[in-house]
Design a protein around this motif. Sequence first.
Motif, PDB file in Angstrom:
ATOM      1  N   GLU A   1      35.825  25.012  30.243  1.00 27.06           N
ATOM      2  CA  GLU A   1      34.502  25.374  29.730  1.00 27.06           C
ATOM      3  C   GLU A   1      33.450  24.371  30.188  1.00 27.06           C
ATOM      4  OE1 GLU A   1      34.073  26.792  25.604  1.00 27.06           O
ATOM      5  OE2 GLU A   1      36.249  26.567  25.468  1.00 27.06           O
ATOM      6  N   TYR A   2      33.830  23.105  30.226  1.00 24.76           N
ATOM      7  CA  TYR A   2      32.866  22.098  30.646  1.00 24.76           C
ATOM      8  C   TYR A   2      32.477  22.281  32.113  1.00 24.76           C
ATOM      9  CZ  TYR A   2      30.743  17.689  31.904  1.00 24.76           C
ATOM     10  OH  TYR A   2      29.867  16.740  32.380  1.00 24.76           O
ATOM     11  N   GLU A   3      33.451  22.549  32.969  1.00 24.17           N
ATOM     12  CA  GLU A   3      33.150  22.753  34.391  1.00 24.17           C
ATOM     13  C   GLU A   3      32.241  23.965  34.582  1.00 24.17           C
ATOM     14  OE1 GLU A   3      33.766  20.869  36.976  1.00 24.17           O
ATOM     15  OE2 GLU A   3      34.732  19.371  35.694  1.00 24.17           O
ATOM     16  N   ALA A   4      32.491  25.037  33.827  1.00 20.87           N
ATOM     17  CA  ALA A   4      31.632  26.220  33.927  1.00 20.87           C
ATOM     18  C   ALA A   4      30.218  25.909  33.459  1.00 20.87           C
ATOM     19  CB  ALA A   4      32.229  27.357  33.103  1.00 20.87           C
ATOM     20  N   TRP A   5      30.095  25.174  32.354  1.00 23.64           N
ATOM     21  CA  TRP A   5      28.772  24.790  31.854  1.00 23.64           C
ATOM     22  C   TRP A   5      28.055  23.899  32.858  1.00 23.64           C
ATOM     23  CZ3 TRP A   5      26.853  19.895  30.864  1.00 23.64           C
ATOM     24  CH2 TRP A   5      25.629  19.834  30.188  1.00 23.64           C
ATOM     25  N   LYS A   6      28.783  22.962  33.465  1.00 17.88           N
ATOM     26  CA  LYS A   6      28.176  22.041  34.418  1.00 17.88           C
ATOM     27  C   LYS A   6      27.606  22.781  35.628  1.00 17.88           C
ATOM     28  CE  LYS A   6      30.818  19.277  36.848  1.00 17.88           C
ATOM     29  NZ  LYS A   6      31.711  18.150  37.216  1.00 17.88           N
ATOM     30  N   LYS A   7      28.361  23.742  36.156  1.00 17.37           N
ATOM     31  CA  LYS A   7      27.873  24.507  37.310  1.00 17.37           C
ATOM     32  C   LYS A   7      26.624  25.299  36.938  1.00 17.37           C
ATOM     33  CE  LYS A   7      32.410  24.946  39.499  1.00 17.37           C
ATOM     34  NZ  LYS A   7      33.511  25.884  39.895  1.00 17.37           N
ATOM     35  N   LYS A   8      26.606  25.873  35.747  1.00 20.84           N
ATOM     36  CA  LYS A   8      25.442  26.637  35.297  1.00 20.84           C
ATOM     37  C   LYS A   8      24.218  25.738  35.176  1.00 20.84           C
ATOM     38  CE  LYS A   8      23.951  29.697  31.526  1.00 20.84           C
ATOM     39  NZ  LYS A   8      24.360  30.316  30.233  1.00 20.84           N
ATOM     40  N   GLN A   9      24.404  24.541  34.640  1.00 15.71           N
ATOM     41  CA  GLN A   9      23.290  23.605  34.492  1.00 15.71           C
ATOM     42  C   GLN A   9      22.795  23.113  35.845  1.00 15.71           C
ATOM     43  OE1 GLN A   9      21.583  22.653  31.724  1.00 15.71           O
ATOM     44  NE2 GLN A   9      22.778  24.159  30.579  1.00 15.71           N
ATOM     45  N   GLN A  10      23.702  22.893  36.782  1.00 14.21           N
ATOM     46  CA  GLN A  10      23.292  22.435  38.112  1.00 14.21           C
ATOM     47  C   GLN A  10      22.460  23.496  38.822  1.00 14.21           C
ATOM     48  OE1 GLN A  10      27.169  21.445  39.655  1.00 14.21           O
ATOM     49  NE2 GLN A  10      26.942  19.269  39.187  1.00 14.21           N
ATOM     50  N   VAL A  11      22.844  24.765  38.690  1.00 13.79           N
ATOM     51  CA  VAL A  11      22.054  25.850  39.276  1.00 13.79           C
ATOM     52  C   VAL A  11      20.668  25.906  38.648  1.00 13.79           C
ATOM     53  CG1 VAL A  11      21.876  28.359  39.503  1.00 13.79           C
ATOM     54  CG2 VAL A  11      24.065  27.226  39.923  1.00 13.79           C
ATOM     55  N   ALA A  12      20.617  25.768  37.317  1.00 10.12           N
ATOM     56  CA  ALA A  12      19.332  25.793  36.623  1.00 10.12           C
ATOM     57  C   ALA A  12      18.459  24.614  37.044  1.00 10.12           C
ATOM     58  CB  ALA A  12      19.553  25.780  35.117  1.00 10.12           C
ATOM     59  N   SER A  13      19.052  23.440  37.244  1.00  7.54           N
ATOM     60  CA  SER A  13      18.297  22.262  37.670  1.00  7.54           C
ATOM     61  C   SER A  13      17.722  22.462  39.061  1.00  7.54           C
ATOM     62  CB  SER A  13      19.182  21.014  37.636  1.00  7.54           C
ATOM     63  OG  SER A  13      19.597  20.708  36.323  1.00  7.54           O
ATOM     64  N   ARG A  14      18.503  23.046  39.973  1.00  5.73           N
ATOM     65  CA  ARG A  14      18.013  23.298  41.339  1.00  5.73           C
ATOM     66  C   ARG A  14      16.862  24.302  41.322  1.00  5.73           C
ATOM     67  NH1 ARG A  14      23.580  22.890  42.829  1.00  5.73           N
ATOM     68  NH2 ARG A  14      23.824  25.159  42.676  1.00  5.73           N
ATOM     69  N   MET A  15      16.978  25.320  40.475  1.00  6.82           N
ATOM     70  CA  MET A  15      15.905  26.315  40.392  1.00  6.82           C
ATOM     71  C   MET A  15      14.619  25.679  39.855  1.00  6.82           C
ATOM     72  SD  MET A  15      17.999  29.647  38.969  1.00  6.82           S
ATOM     73  CE  MET A  15      16.511  30.639  38.877  1.00  6.82           C
ATOM     74  N   ARG A  16      14.741  24.788  38.877  1.00  3.94           N
ATOM     75  CA  ARG A  16      13.561  24.107  38.353  1.00  3.94           C
ATOM     76  C   ARG A  16      12.928  23.225  39.416  1.00  3.94           C
ATOM     77  NH1 ARG A  16      16.668  23.483  33.547  1.00  3.94           N
ATOM     78  NH2 ARG A  16      17.281  21.395  34.212  1.00  3.94           N
ATOM     79  N   ASP A  17      13.779  22.501  40.177  1.00  2.23           N
ATOM     80  CA  ASP A  17      13.250  21.641  41.221  1.00  2.23           C
ATOM     81  C   ASP A  17      12.520  22.455  42.283  1.00  2.23           C
ATOM     82  OD1 ASP A  17      14.327  19.497  39.902  1.00  2.23           O
ATOM     83  OD2 ASP A  17      16.135  19.374  41.156  1.00  2.23           O
ATOM     84  N   ASP A  18      13.091  23.603  42.650  1.00  2.00           N
ATOM     85  CA  ASP A  18      12.448  24.454  43.661  1.00  2.00           C
ATOM     86  C   ASP A  18      11.108  24.984  43.156  1.00  2.00           C
ATOM     87  OD1 ASP A  18      14.614  24.029  45.273  1.00  2.00           O
ATOM     88  OD2 ASP A  18      15.607  25.941  44.804  1.00  2.00           O
ATOM     89  N   SER A  19      11.061  25.358  41.868  1.00  2.00           N
ATOM     90  CA  SER A  19       9.806  25.874  41.313  1.00  2.00           C
ATOM     91  C   SER A  19       8.750  24.784  41.245  1.00  2.00           C
ATOM     92  CB  SER A  19      10.045  26.471  39.942  1.00  2.00           C
ATOM     93  OG  SER A  19      10.466  25.490  39.017  1.00  2.00           O
ATOM     94  N   TYR A  20       9.162  23.552  40.911  1.00  2.00           N
ATOM     95  CA  TYR A  20       8.214  22.434  40.874  1.00  2.00           C
ATOM     96  C   TYR A  20       7.687  22.145  42.277  1.00  2.00           C
ATOM     97  CZ  TYR A  20       9.892  21.442  36.146  1.00  2.00           C
ATOM     98  OH  TYR A  20      10.213  21.534  34.810  1.00  2.00           O
TER      99      TYR A  20
END
Length: 285
Positions: A258-277
């Motif tokens: 579960e932690y690995e799945a959560w981590k991948k989801k958060q990393q994708v969300a972080s990249r999307m935020r960085d791209d939008s910024y």
Amino acid sequence: MKVSKERLGRWSLGLAIACCAAAVGGTAFAEMGQPAPWEVTLQQPASPVMQNIVWFHSFLLWLITLITLFVLALLVIVVVKFNAKANPVPSKTTHNTLIEVAWTIVPVLILVAVAVPSFRLLFLELDIPKPDLTVKATGNQWNWTYTYPDDKIEFTSIMLTDEERAKMNPVPPRLLGVDNEMVVPVDKVVRIQTTAADVIHSWAIPSFGVKIDAIPGRLNEAWFKAVKEGRYYGQCSELCGRDHAFMPIVVRVVNEQEYEAWKKKQQVASRMRDDSYASAASATR
């Protein structure tokens, strides 16, 4: 005022039911890592440090109880045996070497018995083992920002409103639920680093035995190793301003998958935020 036996019986029954309900309710809530109604004990431990804190607390409680009963017994003996009626002729004893040696050595032994487990507990808390995961918690007025430096993850955790709580399943406890929980794997050593962006805060999870100040311009460290999956609740424990009571802490302990799945989801969300910024910055140039 006379009280009938029937009314006295109803009061006793009501008190017994209330005590049972409080005990059962307290146990149920304590298993979830949060405060329990009418709780008079520490929260159930979910880390090695908290297990040692609970043991040390119980040890001191029994020791203090025995000392108190011993002193009470001495007072009773003195009152009964050495009053003016029982001793019309006062004793002229000036000292007793054995008693003087005893009341010097016994307190020293008691202090040593307290000091040894106390220092052992301090070293356990302060000597951080090799961490499997590092999380930086930054206190803000009035929320927490969590950074996972090794995994390039960062998010802010804000308390849920009553309307937001009602939409959750299960519904988190009032004033303790947050929109983004800090997630860690079970049975892993987590190094928690704390600092603050404005004033002094304090990051505390009672079930883990962790309470560490978050000070602007300074990085403090502590650690925990959660041994049970679940959600564990805490709060800022340093008065930090108007909404100090409204910046809770939630740590969700999950298994490795579960932690690995959560981590991948958060990393994708972080990249999307960085791209939008980055896009927004390019558009303003």
